[in-house]
Design a protein around this motif. Structure first.
Motif, PDB file in Angstrom:
ATOM      1  N   ARG A  36      14.049  -2.438  -1.273  1.00 10.20           N
ATOM      2  CA  ARG A  36      14.099  -2.282  -2.728  1.00 10.20           C
ATOM      3  C   ARG A  36      13.815  -3.605  -3.432  1.00 10.20           C
ATOM      4  NH1 ARG A  36      19.459   0.550  -4.642  1.00 10.20           N
ATOM      5  NH2 ARG A  36      18.401   0.228  -6.652  1.00 10.20           N
ATOM      6  N   MET A  37      14.314  -4.707  -2.881  1.00 12.47           N
ATOM      7  CA  MET A  37      14.032  -6.016  -3.464  1.00 12.47           C
ATOM      8  C   MET A  37      12.538  -6.307  -3.418  1.00 12.47           C
ATOM      9  SD  MET A  37      17.211  -8.214  -1.863  1.00 12.47           S
ATOM     10  CE  MET A  37      16.696  -9.751  -2.624  1.00 12.47           C
ATOM     11  N   LEU A  38      11.922  -6.024  -2.280  1.00  8.59           N
ATOM     12  CA  LEU A  38      10.497  -6.288  -2.124  1.00  8.59           C
ATOM     13  C   LEU A  38       9.676  -5.438  -3.091  1.00  8.59           C
ATOM     14  CD1 LEU A  38       8.231  -7.733  -0.621  1.00  8.59           C
ATOM     15  CD2 LEU A  38       8.290  -5.898   1.080  1.00  8.59           C
ATOM     16  N   ARG A  41      19.307 -13.745  -9.132  1.00 11.85           N
ATOM     17  CA  ARG A  41      20.630 -13.117  -9.130  1.00 11.85           C
ATOM     18  C   ARG A  41      20.668 -11.914 -10.055  1.00 11.85           C
ATOM     19  NH1 ARG A  41      22.368 -18.756 -10.419  1.00 11.85           N
ATOM     20  NH2 ARG A  41      23.553 -17.814 -12.106  1.00 11.85           N
ATOM     21  N   ALA A  42      20.034 -12.016 -11.207  1.00 15.70           N
ATOM     22  CA  ALA A  42      20.010 -10.897 -12.144  1.00 15.70           C
ATOM     23  C   ALA A  42      19.282  -9.704 -11.536  1.00 15.70           C
ATOM     24  CB  ALA A  42      19.349 -11.317 -13.454  1.00 15.70           C
ATOM     25  N   MET A  43      18.216  -9.968 -10.786  1.00 17.78           N
ATOM     26  CA  MET A  43      17.497  -8.880 -10.125  1.00 17.78           C
ATOM     27  C   MET A  43      18.390  -8.171  -9.110  1.00 17.78           C
ATOM     28  SD  MET A  43      14.195  -9.036  -7.556  1.00 17.78           S
ATOM     29  CE  MET A  43      15.222  -9.700  -6.244  1.00 17.78           C
ATOM     30  N   VAL A  44      19.147  -8.939  -8.322  1.00 16.29           N
ATOM     31  CA  VAL A  44      20.029  -8.354  -7.316  1.00 16.29           C
ATOM     32  C   VAL A  44      21.100  -7.482  -7.979  1.00 16.29           C
ATOM     33  CG1 VAL A  44      21.761  -8.893  -5.548  1.00 16.29           C
ATOM     34  CG2 VAL A  44      19.602 -10.164  -5.624  1.00 16.29           C
ATOM     35  N   VAL A  45      21.680  -7.967  -9.079  1.00 18.31           N
ATOM     36  CA  VAL A  45      22.679  -7.179  -9.796  1.00 18.31           C
ATOM     37  C   VAL A  45      22.052  -5.903 -10.364  1.00 18.31           C
ATOM     38  CG1 VAL A  45      24.191  -7.126 -11.808  1.00 18.31           C
ATOM     39  CG2 VAL A  45      24.160  -9.132 -10.334  1.00 18.31           C
ATOM     40  N   GLU A  83       6.243  -5.416  -7.932  1.00 13.91           N
ATOM     41  CA  GLU A  83       5.877  -4.810  -9.209  1.00 13.91           C
ATOM     42  C   GLU A  83       6.009  -5.783 -10.367  1.00 13.91           C
ATOM     43  OE1 GLU A  83       7.134  -1.058 -12.139  1.00 13.91           O
ATOM     44  OE2 GLU A  83       8.077  -1.280 -10.163  1.00 13.91           O
ATOM     45  N   HIS A  84       7.094  -6.586 -10.370  1.00 11.53           N
ATOM     46  CA  HIS A  84       7.405  -7.401 -11.542  1.00 11.53           C
ATOM     47  C   HIS A  84       7.121  -8.890 -11.357  1.00 11.53           C
ATOM     48  CE1 HIS A  84       9.337  -3.986 -13.503  1.00 11.53           C
ATOM     49  NE2 HIS A  84       9.945  -3.736 -12.363  1.00 11.53           N
ATOM     50  N   ALA A  85       7.002  -9.357 -10.128  1.00 13.11           N
ATOM     51  CA  ALA A  85       6.790 -10.793  -9.874  1.00 13.11           C
ATOM     52  C   ALA A  85       5.843 -10.961  -8.696  1.00 13.11           C
ATOM     53  CB  ALA A  85       8.133 -11.480  -9.609  1.00 13.11           C
ATOM     54  N   PRO A  86       4.585 -10.616  -8.864  1.00 17.07           N
ATOM     55  CA  PRO A  86       3.658 -10.565  -7.724  1.00 17.07           C
ATOM     56  C   PRO A  86       3.395 -11.906  -7.060  1.00 17.07           C
ATOM     57  CG  PRO A  86       2.488 -10.276  -9.824  1.00 17.07           C
ATOM     58  CD  PRO A  86       3.952 -10.197 -10.131  1.00 17.07           C
TER      59      PRO A  86
END
Length: 301
Positions: free
Chosen positions: A115-117, A290-294, A122-125
């Motif tokens: 899911r992180m990948l 960190r914000a992405m993980v949350v 999508e958002h940070a290529p």
């Protein structure tokens, strides 16, 4: 000029303003000070720079040649101070080129990393992710910046490490859907009687072993694995039982079409948290990570 002492910031601000407004009265109004106070500040600045700076004329306070020469450097100093107080290295995930190294368990490779990948692609290529082990070097790696984040149950991390709870984990058991002796609820008696696969690595495994010891349960372990690689295929093709945290258990069950049973042994729940070093608490890229993980996994209950 007195080279042994720097002028106060308020004196530089007065110089900058007075050069524009050419009036002590108007400068005092804009600075929120009394006219006598501003006159005292101007006197101190004149003494410091050893020049009158401004001469009273019918048209206002006219700058001296020395003031004309110094206004540029003065404004550069003030602009540098403004940038200094508002300083933050910009991080735009859409355009950033950077590698983030994340310490995690092999269970997280299965449950979190996909899911992180997907989110990053999508958002940070331009971002590259690197997964690393959680081990005795993790704390030093976070402090040095060699690693950006650690995700898992890592209660031994020491001082200087921030942490944020993501979600709680309880325990389940996995079995073959066509297990010859399991048709309904898995009870404690049958749990004792069946053969097991044991996962030996990680702090989660320690919690399970502590619970088994506390409940005086000795499992018939016929296979030990250092991690979760291959566990789903083994359960699917045998009559062995595995006891493991819910997150990885449910993922393996879905992928391998396995049966999920409530764990009959009361094993302590534990929190999965993300950890980072205080040195990088305000760093813009680390904050984004960190914000992405949350956003993806935060569920503290």
């Amino acid at each position: 000029m007195n080279t042994t002492e720097l002028p106060d910031l308020k004196l530089l601000q007065l110089f900058d303003l007075l050069y524009d407004v050419r009036s002590v009265t108007r400068a005092a109004e804009q600075l929120g000070q009394s006219q006598p106070t501003v006159s005292i500040w101007l006197g101190r600045l004149r003494e410091h720079l050893q020049d009158p700076l401004f001469i009273r004329t019918p048209g206002g306070m006219a700058p001296t040649p020395q003031a004309d020469a110094l206004i540029g450097p003065c404004r550069e100093i003030l602009e540098s101070l403004r940038r200094f107080t508002a300083w933050e290295i910009a991080f735009d995930p859409a355009t950033a080129k950077r590698r983030f190294r994340i310490c995690m368990t092999d269970a997280s490779h299965i449950t979190l990393l996909p899911r992180m990948l997907a989110h990053v692609r999508e958002h940070a290529p331009g971002i590259r992710l690197e997964a690393a082990r959680i081990d005795g070097n993790t704390e030093r790696a976070l402090e040095s910046g060699e690693a950006d984040l650690a995700i898992g149950h890592v209660p031994w991390l020491g001082g200087g490490i921030y942490q944020q709870q993501l979600y709680m984990q309880d325990w389940i058991c996995l079995a073959n859907r066509r297990h010859p002796r399991l048709r309904a609820k898995l009870g404690l008696k049958q749990y004792r009687a069946e053969s097991h696969v044991a996962i030996t690595a990680g702090t989660g495994a320690q919690l399970l072993e502590q619970a088994l010891t506390r409940e005086h349960i000795e499992r018939d372990v016929v296979l030990e694995l250092p991690g979760f690689l291959g566990l789903g295929a083994i359960i699917r093709s045998t009559d062995l039982i595995a006891t493991l945290p819910r997150h990885i258990g449910e993922t393996l069950a879905e992928v391998n079409d396995l049966a999920i049973h409530t764990c009959p042994v009361p094993v302590d729940r534990f929190a999965v948290r993300q950890h980072w070093h205080a040195r990088y608490h305000q760093e813009a890229g680390n904050r984004w990570l960190r914000a992405m993980v949350v956003q993806l996994f935060g569920n503290p209950t």
